[in-house]
Design an enzyme around this catalytic site. Sequence first.
Site, PDB file in Angstrom:
ATOM      1  N   THR A 151      17.059  39.584   7.618  1.00  0.00           N
ATOM      2  CA  THR A 151      16.484  40.917   7.389  1.00  0.00           C
ATOM      3  C   THR A 151      15.506  41.202   8.534  1.00  0.00           C
ATOM      4  OG1 THR A 151      14.501  40.159   6.216  1.00  0.00           O
ATOM      5  CG2 THR A 151      16.514  40.452   4.889  1.00  0.00           C
ATOM      6  N   ASP A 163      23.334  36.165   2.241  1.00  0.00           N
ATOM      7  CA  ASP A 163      22.395  36.662   1.233  1.00  0.00           C
ATOM      8  C   ASP A 163      22.337  35.677   0.063  1.00  0.00           C
ATOM      9  OD1 ASP A 163      21.244  38.193  -0.920  1.00  0.00           O
ATOM     10  OD2 ASP A 163      21.794  40.006   0.174  1.00  0.00           O
ATOM     11  N   PHE A 187      12.670  29.979  -0.226  1.00  0.00           N
ATOM     12  CA  PHE A 187      11.663  30.840   0.389  1.00  0.00           C
ATOM     13  C   PHE A 187      12.133  32.296   0.440  1.00  0.00           C
ATOM     14  CE2 PHE A 187      10.873  26.765   2.598  1.00  0.00           C
ATOM     15  CZ  PHE A 187       9.499  26.682   2.625  1.00  0.00           C
ATOM     16  N   ALA A 229      12.839  35.919   0.363  1.00  0.00           N
ATOM     17  CA  ALA A 229      12.225  36.960  -0.460  1.00  0.00           C
ATOM     18  C   ALA A 229      11.850  38.141   0.423  1.00  0.00           C
ATOM     19  CB  ALA A 229      10.948  36.428  -1.132  1.00  0.00           C
ATOM     20  N   THR A 257       3.828  32.581  -5.376  1.00  0.00           N
ATOM     21  CA  THR A 257       2.575  33.111  -4.850  1.00  0.00           C
ATOM     22  C   THR A 257       1.481  33.129  -5.915  1.00  0.00           C
ATOM     23  OG1 THR A 257       1.572  35.167  -4.077  1.00  0.00           O
ATOM     24  CG2 THR A 257       3.538  35.411  -5.388  1.00  0.00           C
ATOM     25  N   ASP A 258       0.231  33.120  -5.454  1.00  0.00           N
ATOM     26  CA  ASP A 258      -0.880  33.257  -6.403  1.00  0.00           C
ATOM     27  C   ASP A 258      -0.982  34.681  -6.957  1.00  0.00           C
ATOM     28  OD1 ASP A 258      -1.822  34.541  -4.121  1.00  0.00           O
ATOM     29  OD2 ASP A 258      -3.657  33.358  -3.937  1.00  0.00           O
ATOM     30  N   GLU A 259      -0.258  35.626  -6.338  1.00  0.00           N
ATOM     31  CA  GLU A 259      -0.351  37.018  -6.814  1.00  0.00           C
ATOM     32  C   GLU A 259       0.213  37.191  -8.222  1.00  0.00           C
ATOM     33  OE1 GLU A 259       0.529  40.174  -4.154  1.00  0.00           O
ATOM     34  OE2 GLU A 259      -0.272  39.101  -2.422  1.00  0.00           O
ATOM     35  N   TYR A 311       5.813  43.668  -5.901  1.00  0.00           N
ATOM     36  CA  TYR A 311       6.091  42.363  -5.276  1.00  0.00           C
ATOM     37  C   TYR A 311       5.700  41.233  -6.228  1.00  0.00           C
ATOM     38  CZ  TYR A 311       5.024  38.135  -2.594  1.00  0.00           C
ATOM     39  OH  TYR A 311       4.930  36.831  -2.175  1.00  0.00           O
ATOM     40  N   LYS A 316       8.063  38.348  -8.114  1.00  0.00           N
ATOM     41  CA  LYS A 316       7.893  36.895  -7.949  1.00  0.00           C
ATOM     42  C   LYS A 316       7.623  36.237  -9.312  1.00  0.00           C
ATOM     43  CE  LYS A 316       7.796  34.830  -4.556  1.00  0.00           C
ATOM     44  NZ  LYS A 316       8.879  34.182  -3.756  1.00  0.00           N
ATOM     45  N   ASN A 328      -0.993  32.696   3.438  1.00  0.00           N
ATOM     46  CA  ASN A 328      -0.742  31.850   4.610  1.00  0.00           C
ATOM     47  C   ASN A 328      -1.060  32.611   5.891  1.00  0.00           C
ATOM     48  OD1 ASN A 328       1.867  29.473   4.044  1.00  0.00           O
ATOM     49  ND2 ASN A 328       0.667  30.444   2.460  1.00  0.00           N
ATOM     50  N   HIS A 382      -4.798  47.746  -5.429  1.00  0.00           N
ATOM     51  CA  HIS A 382      -5.236  46.637  -4.570  1.00  0.00           C
ATOM     52  C   HIS A 382      -5.968  45.541  -5.358  1.00  0.00           C
ATOM     53  CE1 HIS A 382      -7.066  45.821  -0.297  1.00  0.00           C
ATOM     54  NE2 HIS A 382      -6.460  44.767  -0.806  1.00  0.00           N
TER      55      HIS A 382
END
Length: 349
Positions: A37, A60, A82, A84, A130-132, A155, A159, A185, A291
Site C-alpha cells: 500500500t 493482501d 503487522f 494494517a 496498540t495501546d490505543e 483505527y 485494532k 514507535n 483526540h
Amino acid sequence: MKTVLVTGGLGFIGSNFIRLLLNDFSDYRVVNLDAVTYAGNPENLKEFNDNSRYLFAHGDIGNRDLVDKLLAAEKPDFIINFAAESHVDRSITGPKAFIDTNIGGTFTMLEAFRNYCDTGAKCRFLQVSTDEVYGSLGAEGYFKETTPYSPNSPYAASKASADHLVRAYHHTYKLDTLITNCSNNYGPLQFPEKLIPLMISNALEGAALPVYGDGKNIRDWLYVEDHCRALELVMRQAESGETYNIGGHNEMENIELVKLLCNSLDNRLGPLPDGRKRTELITFVGDRQGHDQRYAIDADKIKQDLGWEPQTDLKSGMEKTIDWYLDNQTWLDQVRDGSYREYYQEMYG
Ligand code: NAD
Ligand code: DAU
C-alpha cells in the site's frame, strides 16, 4: 531454522523487525507478505532481496486463497501480523480501509491459521496491536494488560476488534495466539505522516510544523528497535494466550517533543537560511477529532515474565532518528514526493 511469516513487513515496524531477525539471528527464515500500500515501501528491505533467508510475497492478508497457499508452501513456525492501516488521521477521513484490512484481513489470517493448524502444523500467531485500544488516560495512571478496552478512533476500534478475534480463536479453538499492545514507535523508516518524521521532514524544508490543539497531548515514545526485540522475545518465549503491553517509559507532551526536535536540528545544522530558529515554524492548528489526551504504558508484566525493558531513552532515540533521516534524505524525498510509488506501481500495481 524457524520460518516466520511476517505480514506488513514493508512498513515501518515490520521492516525494522525483519532487519533484526535477519541481521541479529542466524536461525530465522522470513517470508514477508505485504500488499505494498502507500505505506509499504520495497526500498525498506532492498538489501535482503538476494538473501536466501528472505522471501517476499506480494498480496493482501484478506486474500484467503493466497494465504492458504503460502502457509502450505512455506510452513511457518510463527505468524506475526503487522499488516494494517495504521494512521489515526486517515481512519477519521476514510475508515473503510481500516475495517477491511485491520478487521477483515486479521479474520482471514486467523481462519487460514486455524485451517493450517488443523493439518497438524505447530505454529503460533502473534497479533501486533496498540495501546490505543484502551482509550485515553487523564493526568494519572497507566494502561495495564487488565485495563478494559475503550477505543476512541475508527483505527483504535478496528485494532480492538481484531484483538478480540485473536483472543476468541485462542479460547474457542485452543489455538496458540499472542497479543502485544505497544505505545507510539519512532525510529528509522517511519512514514512521514506520523508526528516525528513529519516534523523532521518539515523542519528540514523550513515548512510549517502543524501541532494539533494546544500541543499538550501526551504519548509514550518507544524506540522501534526496542519494540522489535520485545516482539521477538514474546514470539519465541511467551506462554500461549498471553497478552503483553510494551512501552518506552518516555512520556512527553507533543509540543515539548517538537521543540526538542527543532533545537536538535538547529544545533546540528544552524538556523534556517533566513536566520529563524526552527521553533518559529511551530503552527498550532485545529485539533484532531476525538483526540486522545494521554497514553502511558505499564510494561511491568513483560519485564517480570520475559526480562524485557526498553534500552533507549527519548533523547538518545531522537538523536539516532534524526541521524537516520539526515543520512537518508533520498528515501525521505522519494516518499514525500511519491516517486517511490510510481516506480513500484509498475511492479506491483
Ligand atoms: P505502516 O503503516 O508503516 O505499515 C503497514 C504495512 O502493512 C505496509 O507495509 C502496508 O503495505 C502493509 N499492508 C497494509 N494493508 C495490507 C493488507 N491488506 N495486506 C497486506 N499488507 C498490508 O504501519 P506500522 O507503523 O509499521 O505498524 C505496524 C503494526 O503495528 C500495525 O498493525 C499497527 O497497528 C501496529 N502499531 C503501530 C504503532 C506505531 O507507532 N507505528 C504503535 C502500535 C501498534
Ligand atoms: O499509540 C500507538 C499508536 O501511535 C499506533 O497504534 C498508531 O498506529 C500510530 O500512528 C500512533 O498513533 P498517534 O495518533 O498517537 O500518532 P501520530 O504520530 O499520528 O500523532 C502523535 C501525536 O501528535 C498525537 O497526539 C497527534 C499529534 N500530531 C500528529 C500529527 C501527524 C500533531 O500534533 N500534528 C501532526 O501533524
